[in-house]
Design a protein around this motif. Sequence first.
Motif, PDB file in Angstrom:
ATOM      1  N   TRP A 126       0.830  -1.200   0.000  1.00 31.60           N
ATOM      2  CA  TRP A 126       0.000   0.000   0.000  1.00 31.60           C
ATOM      3  C   TRP A 126       0.869   1.257   0.000  1.00 31.60           C
ATOM      4  N   ASP A 196      -8.164  -6.969  -1.197  1.00 36.81           N
ATOM      5  CA  ASP A 196      -7.487  -5.873  -0.508  1.00 36.81           C
ATOM      6  C   ASP A 196      -7.101  -4.753  -1.470  1.00 36.81           C
ATOM      7  N   THR A 197      -6.699  -5.117  -2.687  1.00 43.42           N
ATOM      8  CA  THR A 197      -6.301  -4.095  -3.652  1.00 43.42           C
ATOM      9  C   THR A 197      -7.499  -3.290  -4.133  1.00 43.42           C
ATOM     10  N   SER A 199     -10.213  -2.836  -2.431  1.00 45.48           N
ATOM     11  CA  SER A 199     -10.620  -2.044  -1.270  1.00 45.48           C
ATOM     12  C   SER A 199      -9.733  -0.819  -1.107  1.00 45.48           C
ATOM     13  N   TRP A 200      -8.424  -0.994  -1.297  1.00 45.10           N
ATOM     14  CA  TRP A 200      -7.491   0.146  -1.198  1.00 45.10           C
ATOM     15  C   TRP A 200      -7.886   1.232  -2.192  1.00 45.10           C
TER      16      TRP A 200
END
Length: 245
Positions: A126, A196-197, A199-200
């Motif tokens: 991130w 997760d990507t 969501s980021w």
Amino acid sequence: MRTLPYSGWGLSRSKTLFLAHRKEPVDPAGFYSLIAADSVRQLMRYTSLTGQLVLDVGGGPGYFRSAFLDAGARYVWVEPDVSEMEAGGIEVPGRVRGSALDLPFLSGSVDLCYTSNVLEHVPDPWRMCSELVRVTRPGGLIFLSYTNWLSPWGGHETAPWHYLGGDRAAARFERRKGQAPKNIYGRTLFPVSVADTLSWARRRADVEILDAMPRYLPDWAKVILKVPGAREIVTWNLAMVLRKR
């Protein structure tokens, strides 16, 4: 520009890319030049590359350089590993040694920030993603693509045994090959998920998601990104195109 052996975004393209991937260990230049031409073709769906300053983050030896220059872009690349930088024998201006976690470029200084199969190799994905956004000018694009951990190739040369754990897969590889894998789990290979990507990117107020797709699959396979769980395996390689606000 290189003429590709396919014209659409369907199964013919997917078959060509997957067959080329199998030859990557013995013909890296051939494989990456194909991926570079395909990447330029993908990006031209969203913008003209003519005159744009492209930063390739983790560009290795510079295999992607010719494809971007042929498309009319100005191209520079950053790579932390000297051995990777020199692997292709490419001695031209535009090479910068530096880390994806702390890019040696001014904020808002590039028109298009491109990175292919790097995110899974950094300990803080991130932070790297934030750096991609930082160096891109408002209105510019970010192309982010990487192999997600639970894909069939998530463990790279230790796949598919990474499904039993990264450390176990690395130990098995070393027992069988007599040497450690190039990509060592927890040191140079890290688990990054599709969920997760996405969501980021959705949490960032300074970027807009223009597109997200399984990079090597047909266009109609985008629907898999809406299915939690299955997308982690089927996607294989996630690609996202972002616009900086």
